[in-house]
Design a protein around this motif. Sequence first.
Motif, PDB file in Angstrom:
ATOM      1  N   GLY A   1       0.894  -1.157   0.162  1.00 10.67           N
ATOM      2  CA  GLY A   1      -0.464   0.054   0.057  1.00 10.67           C
ATOM      3  C   GLY A   1       1.031   1.357  -0.666  1.00 10.67           C
ATOM      4  N   ASN A   2       0.563   2.404  -0.374  1.00 10.95           N
ATOM      5  CA  ASN A   2       1.041   3.223  -1.175  1.00 10.95           C
ATOM      6  C   ASN A   2       0.378   4.025   0.079  1.00 10.95           C
ATOM      7  OD1 ASN A   2       1.215   5.925  -2.978  1.00 10.95           O
ATOM      8  ND2 ASN A   2       3.157   5.538  -1.475  1.00 10.95           N
ATOM      9  N   GLU A   3       0.614   5.511   0.387  1.00  8.79           N
ATOM     10  CA  GLU A   3      -0.050   6.951   1.052  1.00  8.79           C
ATOM     11  C   GLU A   3       0.858   7.321   1.299  1.00  8.79           C
ATOM     12  OE1 GLU A   3      -2.794   8.815   1.553  1.00  8.79           O
ATOM     13  OE2 GLU A   3      -3.291   7.355   1.666  1.00  8.79           O
ATOM     14  N   TRP A   4      -0.092   9.365   1.071  1.00  7.58           N
ATOM     15  CA  TRP A   4       1.178  10.268   1.217  1.00  7.58           C
ATOM     16  C   TRP A   4       0.556  10.691   2.135  1.00  7.58           C
ATOM     17  CZ3 TRP A   4      -1.241  15.205   1.260  1.00  7.58           C
ATOM     18  CH2 TRP A   4      -0.230  15.825   1.179  1.00  7.58           C
ATOM     19  N   SER A   5      -0.777  11.056   2.746  1.00  2.02           N
ATOM     20  CA  SER A   5      -0.710  11.790   3.586  1.00  2.02           C
ATOM     21  C   SER A   5      -0.645  11.083   4.701  1.00  2.02           C
ATOM     22  CB  SER A   5      -1.881  12.089   3.757  1.00  2.02           C
ATOM     23  OG  SER A   5      -2.923  12.074   5.370  1.00  2.02           O
ATOM     24  N   LEU A   6       0.085  12.716   5.416  1.00  2.00           N
ATOM     25  CA  LEU A   6       0.467  11.879   7.272  1.00  2.00           C
ATOM     26  C   LEU A   6      -0.983  11.635   7.987  1.00  2.00           C
ATOM     27  CD1 LEU A   6       3.467  13.989   7.130  1.00  2.00           C
ATOM     28  CD2 LEU A   6       3.941  12.409   7.021  1.00  2.00           C
ATOM     29  N   PHE A   7      -1.832  12.154   7.738  1.00  2.00           N
ATOM     30  CA  PHE A   7      -2.488  11.633   8.496  1.00  2.00           C
ATOM     31  C   PHE A   7      -3.491  10.137   8.433  1.00  2.00           C
ATOM     32  CE2 PHE A   7      -4.176  16.469   7.951  1.00  2.00           C
ATOM     33  CZ  PHE A   7      -3.622  17.266   8.965  1.00  2.00           C
ATOM     34  N   MET A   8      -3.106   9.756   7.610  1.00  2.00           N
ATOM     35  CA  MET A   8      -3.475   8.457   7.347  1.00  2.00           C
ATOM     36  C   MET A   8      -2.455   7.616   7.418  1.00  2.00           C
ATOM     37  SD  MET A   8      -6.175   8.419   5.982  1.00  2.00           S
ATOM     38  CE  MET A   8      -7.717   9.559   5.334  1.00  2.00           C
ATOM     39  N   LEU A   9      -1.246   7.941   7.087  1.00  2.00           N
ATOM     40  CA  LEU A   9      -0.429   7.098   7.529  1.00  2.00           C
ATOM     41  C   LEU A   9       0.237   6.733   8.998  1.00  2.00           C
ATOM     42  CD1 LEU A   9       2.487   8.368   5.164  1.00  2.00           C
ATOM     43  CD2 LEU A   9       2.081   6.476   5.195  1.00  2.00           C
ATOM     44  N   MET A  10      -0.046   8.099   9.806  1.00  2.00           N
ATOM     45  CA  MET A  10       0.263   7.811  11.680  1.00  2.00           C
ATOM     46  C   MET A  10      -1.161   6.772  11.629  1.00  2.00           C
ATOM     47  SD  MET A  10       1.138  11.731  12.624  1.00  2.00           S
ATOM     48  CE  MET A  10       1.992  12.835  11.522  1.00  2.00           C
ATOM     49  N   ALA A  11      -2.331   7.279  11.571  1.00  2.00           N
ATOM     50  CA  ALA A  11      -3.914   5.770  11.611  1.00  2.00           C
ATOM     51  C   ALA A  11      -3.013   4.671  11.515  1.00  2.00           C
ATOM     52  CB  ALA A  11      -4.908   7.053  11.567  1.00  2.00           C
ATOM     53  N   SER A  12      -2.838   4.332   9.862  1.00  2.00           N
ATOM     54  CA  SER A  12      -2.953   3.409   9.642  1.00  2.00           C
ATOM     55  C   SER A  12      -0.977   2.535  10.065  1.00  2.00           C
ATOM     56  CB  SER A  12      -1.799   2.703   7.698  1.00  2.00           C
ATOM     57  OG  SER A  12      -0.765   3.680   7.857  1.00  2.00           O
ATOM     58  N   ASN A  13      -0.560   3.181  10.722  1.00  2.00           N
ATOM     59  CA  ASN A  13       0.722   2.555  11.408  1.00  2.00           C
ATOM     60  C   ASN A  13      -0.153   1.963  13.037  1.00  2.00           C
ATOM     61  OD1 ASN A  13       3.448   2.489  12.794  1.00  2.00           O
ATOM     62  ND2 ASN A  13       3.036   3.603  14.209  1.00  2.00           N
ATOM     63  N   PHE A  14      -0.646   2.656  13.240  1.00  2.34           N
ATOM     64  CA  PHE A  14      -1.655   2.652  15.014  1.00  2.34           C
ATOM     65  C   PHE A  14      -2.326   1.181  14.508  1.00  2.34           C
ATOM     66  CE2 PHE A  14      -5.586   2.809  17.574  1.00  2.34           C
ATOM     67  CZ  PHE A  14      -4.808   2.416  18.840  1.00  2.34           C
ATOM     68  N   ILE A  15      -3.355   1.463  13.559  1.00  2.00           N
ATOM     69  CA  ILE A  15      -4.413   0.422  13.242  1.00  2.00           C
ATOM     70  C   ILE A  15      -3.539  -1.539  13.128  1.00  2.00           C
ATOM     71  CG2 ILE A  15      -4.540   0.559  11.286  1.00  2.00           C
ATOM     72  CD1 ILE A  15      -6.853  -0.602  13.094  1.00  2.00           C
ATOM     73  N   LEU A  16      -1.948  -1.026  11.873  1.00  2.00           N
ATOM     74  CA  LEU A  16      -1.441  -2.182  11.682  1.00  2.00           C
ATOM     75  C   LEU A  16      -0.800  -2.701  12.574  1.00  2.00           C
ATOM     76  CD1 LEU A  16      -0.887  -1.014   8.066  1.00  2.00           C
ATOM     77  CD2 LEU A  16      -2.630  -2.796   8.972  1.00  2.00           C
ATOM     78  N   ASN A  17      -0.096  -1.490  14.073  1.00  2.00           N
ATOM     79  CA  ASN A  17       1.466  -2.112  14.502  1.00  2.00           C
ATOM     80  C   ASN A  17       0.811  -1.787  15.686  1.00  2.00           C
ATOM     81  OD1 ASN A  17       2.866  -2.622  12.274  1.00  2.00           O
ATOM     82  ND2 ASN A  17       3.224   0.041  11.918  1.00  2.00           N
ATOM     83  N   LYS A  18      -0.216  -1.799  16.109  1.00  2.00           N
ATOM     84  CA  LYS A  18      -0.597  -1.666  17.556  1.00  2.00           C
ATOM     85  C   LYS A  18      -1.843  -2.029  17.840  1.00  2.00           C
ATOM     86  CE  LYS A  18       3.477   0.339  17.728  1.00  2.00           C
ATOM     87  NZ  LYS A  18       4.457   0.513  18.632  1.00  2.00           N
ATOM     88  N   CYS A  19      -2.176  -2.690  17.250  1.00  2.00           N
ATOM     89  CA  CYS A  19      -4.074  -2.706  16.789  1.00  2.00           C
ATOM     90  C   CYS A  19      -3.979  -4.593  17.136  1.00  2.00           C
ATOM     91  CB  CYS A  19      -5.289  -2.785  16.495  1.00  2.00           C
ATOM     92  SG  CYS A  19      -5.332  -0.964  16.816  1.00  2.00           S
ATOM     93  N   ASN A  20      -3.801  -5.434  18.447  1.00  3.36           N
ATOM     94  CA  ASN A  20      -3.929  -6.808  17.976  1.00  3.36           C
ATOM     95  C   ASN A  20      -4.604  -7.252  18.325  1.00  3.36           C
ATOM     96  OD1 ASN A  20      -2.982  -6.026  20.418  1.00  3.36           O
ATOM     97  ND2 ASN A  20      -0.968  -7.039  20.563  1.00  3.36           N
ATOM     98  N   ALA A  21      -5.861  -7.309  18.761  1.00  2.00           N
ATOM     99  CA  ALA A  21      -7.269  -7.974  19.415  1.00  2.00           C
ATOM    100  C   ALA A  21      -8.413  -6.830  18.656  1.00  2.00           C
ATOM    101  CB  ALA A  21      -7.174  -7.305  20.744  1.00  2.00           C
ATOM    102  N   VAL A  22      -9.312  -8.312  18.056  1.00  2.00           N
ATOM    103  CA  VAL A  22     -10.386  -7.232  17.738  1.00  2.00           C
ATOM    104  C   VAL A  22     -11.337  -6.630  18.603  1.00  2.00           C
ATOM    105  CG1 VAL A  22     -12.325  -8.446  16.494  1.00  2.00           C
ATOM    106  CG2 VAL A  22     -10.340  -9.290  16.442  1.00  2.00           C
TER     107      VAL A  22
END
Length: 361
Positions: free
Chosen positions: A178-199
Amino acid sequence: MEDENSKDEEQLEREHFLRIINAFKYYRIHSSKRVKNAVESYQSLSDSHKKMLPGYLDNLTLIQNCVDHNYEIIQLVIKDAEYMFENKTHEPTEDEKEVPPTQFDMDKVRTTIKQFVRDWSADGQSEREACYLPIVMEICEKFPKSKCDPSKISVLVPGAGLGRLAYEIAKQGYSCQGNEWSLFMLMASNFILNKCNAVKSFTLYPWIHQWTNNTYTEDQTASCKFPDVNPAELPPNSNFSMAAGDFLEIYTDPDTFDCVATVFFIDTAHCIISYIETIYNILKPGGYWINLGPLLYHYSDIPNEVSIELSYEELKKVIKQVGFVIQREEKDVRSTYTQNPKSMLRYEYSSVFFTAQKPVS
């Protein structure tokens, strides 16, 4: 001269980073001002009118509590941002002034909150089925697992947002970035993909900023739990990554990808022709471009910004002139984007879905 240009570029990146961080930090102050305005409007009413609204102030208190909770999630989102970008610190130096964010920046923060709903909650399932499922199904049809090793098929998703589409493609066994330019989205995607490990481990209140067109009072403070799946539970040996940066600047190597999948993306270009040429260049001969979305053209009404707005008829001609062969086309694909399903006002796009192939020779 090169060193000076490099420093200037680093400083601009630094200022941009601080601006986005500051917008996130300003969320509670900005949102609380709106609640305060509502309180003041209520206090201006006559006593007889106030008596007609016995629970009004209680609901405003609830909205403020929801703002406070959303801010707790935002703090978690930006907590690891400095580690994402070469240990940049959140705090400005003595020479750097903290500038209050613009209304545009605050709109982006609210959009990011709603993006959690679209990409990573059960509430966003209908939007994903309308926008992402056709893309995944088309990839599986063009690259059937019975005829190829999906791990050898490279797929790029520009404008990946919070990464759900790219995640779903990787979940099918394909190699996906995936490729993203927006820092808003990048920071949020980093949180969801790397810090969320439970449903359903986190809760947001995505609609509290919608002060109009609410059928029921509680609709404004409705909660949303995320993520609906555990992002960490990809199949073994999955090849999934996210790349930060401008699509046109990062992807310049020819014949790199077997497939490029774009959803609500191509109209983010200043010049859509450049996007099409880049997609054609980076696709391998015989590769596919699969697209779904409208033609909103994000820069069309922004002063001093270049924006080339083509009709879909004109766009198809350009796609063919660049060299693509359109294999499949569906018009009037009903789709929404971060839509509140309970709102009295809803926006629906009549999107186009097409598959175009780069000829083998």
